[in-house]
Design an enzyme around this catalytic site. Structure first.
Site, short mmCIF file in Angstrom:
data_model
loop_
_atom_site.label_atom_id
_atom_site.label_comp_id
_atom_site.label_asym_id
_atom_site.label_seq_id
_atom_site.Cartn_x
_atom_site.Cartn_y
_atom_site.Cartn_z
N ASP A 256 3.19 9.48 -0.74
CA ASP A 256 2.04 8.69 -0.28
C ASP A 256 1.82 7.57 -1.29
OD1 ASP A 256 -0.13 8.13 1.36
OD2 ASP A 256 -0.87 10.20 1.33
N HIS B 66 0.82 -1.22 0.00
CA HIS B 66 0.00 0.00 0.00
C HIS B 66 0.85 1.27 0.00
CE1 HIS B 66 -4.05 -1.78 0.76
NE2 HIS B 66 -3.28 -2.81 1.00
#
Ligand code: GDG
Length: 500
Positions: free
Chosen positions: A384, A172
């Site tokens: 991110d 992720h």
């Protein structure tokens, strides 16, 4: 491992998607949990059934922990299998290797990374523990989907235990470039672990490319070849595949809930209160990767350079408490609060406070109301994996009047960058200019951009993500998994971000 008539979906992640609370009268209760991963997978498991394996979230010896989770499984619609960890294991595997080594390094913040061989050994030991629980759970026909940076070494142990199941892994967070990855003392072991999966998925092409470059540099016996939209790595007489699968959200679910009367009412009251002013929204877990101080400085630069926005703009910054008690995070909190106080102290006027700062998690309806009531979202992480807040914001913009300002270093920029205002979060003046541009953007341009963003977020939603990962892993889609006929789903909406 016995054969079963139909394959099930088994998910493995650091935490189970439930949190335990000690209720009055000393009774344990489980509540729906949190985090980007849960937000993404909960609707899928709720609809399809399956098993989720993860750490129970406690280190003390709680009697009947398995029973407690068995009861919770009935309400969840899928099985929950807790893995128990000692305090030392949590300290070294979770706080240590996962959060002090891999997290900063994989977010390109190498100077914040701690390298400690004890952390690594405990990480391996805990990953083995997860593999043991998994081995007792799955059959060779099951599809096992393992998640994130805390679990990179599970497949390697499972293979040693003789497991033949199809093992997929999704990272992720970003995967760093070779220059940064090479700093990791366990670089070779970690790559070997990842190559034990059948499919490794990344958020973006950038991450996949970084990974393959590292494989080419460090694994002398590995051969990489393209195969459609995937890459095949041939290593140790077997093939494994690598791809990029940008995670999506339950866009229709978000849009539907954002349009409910309770949220509508809340939006109306916020809009009335801030009539004639624009609201800028920032929502982040307290983390140094999120770029919150840089963003505050950009807002300050806007106020300094463009006085016409004074009394016409408000910035709502929500910071969700995370990793409390860790000095680095406590310091970040103090830094943010000092900046908020300085900016408000400098620019406030009677009846106008530029920054509204919230250090807490918002209840779900409040979050949706904030999304809908804001005119501009300011999402500027330094790095991110994806950033789901950006996508949720677009899905909830029912009036189609919102502007998204997005960091070029968020994974989401790969999909949303052409219609968002993209900034380099380190460039404070550029971010301030983007804010000014957004503030003055005419309604027509706003509508054009947000419609395209919403089309993307709805088209490539969480179900699309799961389908595309499973297609690549096992040539199956969600609809190929058996529905639980006697299962009536409970409605769990209280999803708040967890500790990562
Ligand atoms: C990791 C990667 C990747 C936020 N504030 C509140 C609240 N939230 C929910 C949001 C969103 C989730 O938390 C945060 O998701 P992110 O994607 O932004 O971040 P991480 O948790 O760090 O997730 C990330 C993600 O995995 C998925 O692959 O995108 O890059 O770091 O869903 O809605 N929820 C509530 N109140 C809040 O105040 N109820």
């Amino acid at each position: 491992m016995t054969a079963q008539p139909s394959s099930r979906l088994i998910v493995v992640s650091n935490r189970l998607p439930y949190v335990r609370h000690l209720k009055k009268g000393e009774k344990w209760a489980l509540e729906p949990g949190s985090g980007g991963l849960v937000t993404a997978l909960l609707p899928v498991l709720r609809d399809r059934g399956g098993t989720w394996i993860g750490w129970s979230g406690v280190t003390e010896n709680v009697s009947r922990i398995d029973d407690i989770f068995r009861n919770a499984s009935r309400g969840a619609g899928y099985e929950l299998r807790p893995v128990s960890l000692s305090q030392e294991e949590v300290d070294k595997y979770y706080h240590g290797y996962s959060n002090e080594t891999l997290w900063p390094l994989f977010h390109d913040l190498q100077s914040r990374a701690t390298f400690d061989s004890e952390y690594w050994h405990t990480y391996v030991k805990v990953n083995r523990k997860f593999a043991e629980t998994l081995a007792g759970e799955c059959t060779d026909g099951d599809f096992v989907w393992i998640h994130d940076y805390q679990m990179a070494d599970v497949a390697h142990h499972l293979r040693e235990m003789g497991c033949q199941a199809n093992l997929g892994y999704f990272l992720h967070i970003p995967f760093p470039s070779p220059d940064i990855f090479m700093k990791l003392p366990e670089r070779h072991a970690l790559l070997t672990s990842l190559l034990a999966y059948d499919l490794v998925g990344f958020q973006t092409v950038r991450d996949r490319r970084n990974f393959l470059q590292c494989v080419r540099m460090l694994m002398k016996n590995a051969r990489v070849r393209p195969d459609g939209h995937l890459h095949v790595v041939h290593v140790d007489d077997r093939d494994m595949r690598v791809g990029n699968f940008p995670i999506g959200i339950d866009a229709a679910g978000f849009a539907g809930r954002a349009g409910q009367p309770e949220v509508e009412e809340r939006v109306r009251s916020i809009k009335e209160r801030f009539a004639g002013r624009q609201i800028v929204l920032g929502i982040d877990r307290l983390d140094y990767t999120k770029g919150i101080p840089e963003r505050l400085r950009a807002f300050s630069s806007l106020l300094e350079r463009f006085p016409e926005v004074h009394e016409r703009i408000h910035y709502f910054q929500v910071v969700i408490p995370s990793r409390t008690g860790i000095p680095e995070y406590d310091e970040l909190k103090m830094r943010i609060e000092r900046l908020v106080a300085e900016i408000n102290g400098r620019f406030s006027k009677l009846g106008w406070v530029p920054i509204h700062y919230f250090f807490r998690s918002l209840p779900p309806d409040e979050l949706l109301a904030f999304y809908r009531a804001s005119d501009i979202a300011l999402i500027t992480p330094l790095k991110d994996g994806m950033n789901l807040v950006a996508k949720e914001y677009c899905a909830c913009s029912l009036e189609e009047t919102s502007v998204l300002i997005l960091s070029q270093f968020a994974g989401a920029a790969a999909q949303l960058g052409s219609s968002a205002l993209v900034v380099n979060p380190y460039d404070v003046e550029q971010t301030a200019d983007a804010l000014y541009h957004a503030f003055r953007m005419p309604a027509g341009e706003r509508r054009y951009r947000i419609r395209r963003l919403r089309r993307n977020v709805h088209g490539q939603d969480v179900f699309w993500w799961v389908d595309s990962f499973m297609q690549a892993a096992i040539h199956k889609e969600l609809k190929d998994f058996p529905l639980l006929e006697d299962y009536i789903p409970e409605h769990h909406e209280n999803i708040v971000p967890s500790e990562r």
